[in-house]
Design a protein around this motif. Sequence first.
Motif, PDB file in Angstrom:
ATOM      1  N   GLU A 175       2.448   1.694  -3.457  1.00 45.55           N
ATOM      2  CA  GLU A 175       1.449   2.112  -4.444  1.00 45.55           C
ATOM      3  C   GLU A 175       1.060   3.575  -4.240  1.00 45.55           C
ATOM      4  O   GLU A 175       0.936   4.337  -5.212  1.00 45.55           O
ATOM      5  N   ASP A 176       0.912   3.982  -3.006  1.00 42.86           N
ATOM      6  CA  ASP A 176       0.484   5.355  -2.728  1.00 42.86           C
ATOM      7  C   ASP A 176       1.534   6.385  -3.127  1.00 42.86           C
ATOM      8  O   ASP A 176       1.193   7.488  -3.585  1.00 42.86           O
ATOM      9  N   PHE A 177       2.805   6.042  -2.987  1.00 49.52           N
ATOM     10  CA  PHE A 177       3.855   7.033  -3.228  1.00 49.52           C
ATOM     11  C   PHE A 177       4.705   6.742  -4.470  1.00 49.52           C
ATOM     12  O   PHE A 177       5.635   7.505  -4.779  1.00 49.52           O
ATOM     13  N   LYS A 178       4.371   5.668  -5.184  1.00 52.69           N
ATOM     14  CA  LYS A 178       5.032   5.348  -6.455  1.00 52.69           C
ATOM     15  C   LYS A 178       6.557   5.356  -6.315  1.00 52.69           C
ATOM     16  O   LYS A 178       7.289   5.929  -7.133  1.00 52.69           O
ATOM     17  N   TYR A 200       1.951   3.705   8.114  1.00 55.05           N
ATOM     18  CA  TYR A 200       1.479   2.478   7.479  1.00 55.05           C
ATOM     19  C   TYR A 200       1.723   1.254   8.372  1.00 55.05           C
ATOM     20  O   TYR A 200       1.166   0.180   8.127  1.00 55.05           O
ATOM     21  N   GLU A 217       0.836  -1.204   0.000  1.00 54.34           N
ATOM     22  CA  GLU A 217       0.000   0.000   0.000  1.00 54.34           C
ATOM     23  C   GLU A 217       0.868   1.250   0.000  1.00 54.34           C
ATOM     24  O   GLU A 217       0.594   2.218  -0.724  1.00 54.34           O
ATOM     25  N   PHE A 218       1.908   1.253   0.797  1.00 54.41           N
ATOM     26  CA  PHE A 218       2.826   2.386   0.877  1.00 54.41           C
ATOM     27  C   PHE A 218       3.499   2.627  -0.475  1.00 54.41           C
ATOM     28  O   PHE A 218       3.571   3.773  -0.963  1.00 54.41           O
ATOM     29  N   GLU A 223       5.152  10.054   5.743  1.00 56.50           N
ATOM     30  CA  GLU A 223       3.978   9.250   6.130  1.00 56.50           C
ATOM     31  C   GLU A 223       4.337   7.781   6.375  1.00 56.50           C
ATOM     32  O   GLU A 223       3.490   6.999   6.836  1.00 56.50           O
TER      33      GLU A 223
END
Length: 417
Positions: free
Chosen positions: A160-163, A208, A157-158, A204
């Motif tokens: 994917e969110d920040f590419k 997570y 998730e981390f 951030e």
Amino acid sequence: MRGVVEGLDNEGLGIVRLGRREIHVPFTAPGDVVEVKRWRRKKRTLVATEFEVVEPSSTRTEPKCPYFGTCGGCLLQHVPYGEQIRFKSEKLLKILGFEVDVIPSPRIYGHRNRIDVVISTGGIGFRRRGTWWDVVDITGCPVFGSSSERVLRSLREFIEDFKLSLYGIRENEGFLRYVVIREGKFTGELMVNLVTSEGSLPEEFPGYFDYATSVYWSVNRTPSDVSYGDVERFWGSEFIRERIGDVTYLIHPNSFFQTNSYAAVRLVEEVIELAEGGRVLDLYSGVGTFGVWLAKRGFTVEGIEMNPFAVEMAVRNAELNGVKATFKTGRDRDVENLSKYDTVVVDPPRAGLHPKLIGKILRDKPENLIYVSCNPKTLAGNLEELSKAYEIEKAIGLDMFPHTPHVETVVKLKLRV
């Protein structure tokens, strides 16, 4: 070419004879009928690289891990656990020349307290067996436990969110390189250590993993493909704790600890049982795994370890448990006056004891020597040298590493009268 697996070699690979060739086939069991299509030479051994089990042996069991057969972590999940123990006992007999009973691990899944997960452009997981560049993408690891699934889900998730860029192993490029997950099996505490190349980590990141006791960011500033680096920052607790019996240990991302906490209980108990006298030298003392246990039971302990950080952790562990033990930095070959100790405990790396240390043991002749070994081959060579002055009083094996060919050995040596 088709053949029957006759047995397992010392590394846990099935042995198949095809004409004059002896082919070693991974992930097979005695009695399997296999079709071997390709093999390669690894040193003096022919190892199958393309094969098929056409008639499974009746001795096989169903592996619990869906990645078994491709992941390079476990080699023997298809072998019933009782047979794994028998294989390890036979291995020790072949290498050491005498029988050694192997004590099973209390748990054979969920037993590992640490896994090092590769983050790469090819996937997030473990090395594919036989390669250094390919990765088997995983969602969790049964030998570690269910918390691995949660950590890897949060990691994805981390990403994917920040590419964020993933590490290219062949190209030696990319930001995210490893995530190391550590768990106190007896305390439930969890550590997540993200290892990256140099760069900027989104602020951030720790959010997570807010369920973890300790979250770390470490930076590997070298081209070496290793799962550790300089600590850049941590959130939460600086350490997690593990409890082995009545002793608590602090765990840091860069400190070594026995990877099977459940079997470690029996390991330290065996060492305590074998120790004699009052004064003990804990050589290769690490974070004080044996030394603190010994001190808590009334022994006067001096520990020597080459790694200064491990020595610092051993001192902290002694203080945490309210015991008096002296730990200092030093090399095995530089140890002097071994005769002043009633018992010397050695737990060397896979290379075994340094020849100079063996010479000093034979010269100083401490009465009791406890040798903890993770490599039966070097143990055998060291025991042959030590037999000039010592005799074996007791030897046991402990299965610290279920589903792998590895086995820990503890040998008590007594000075000949």
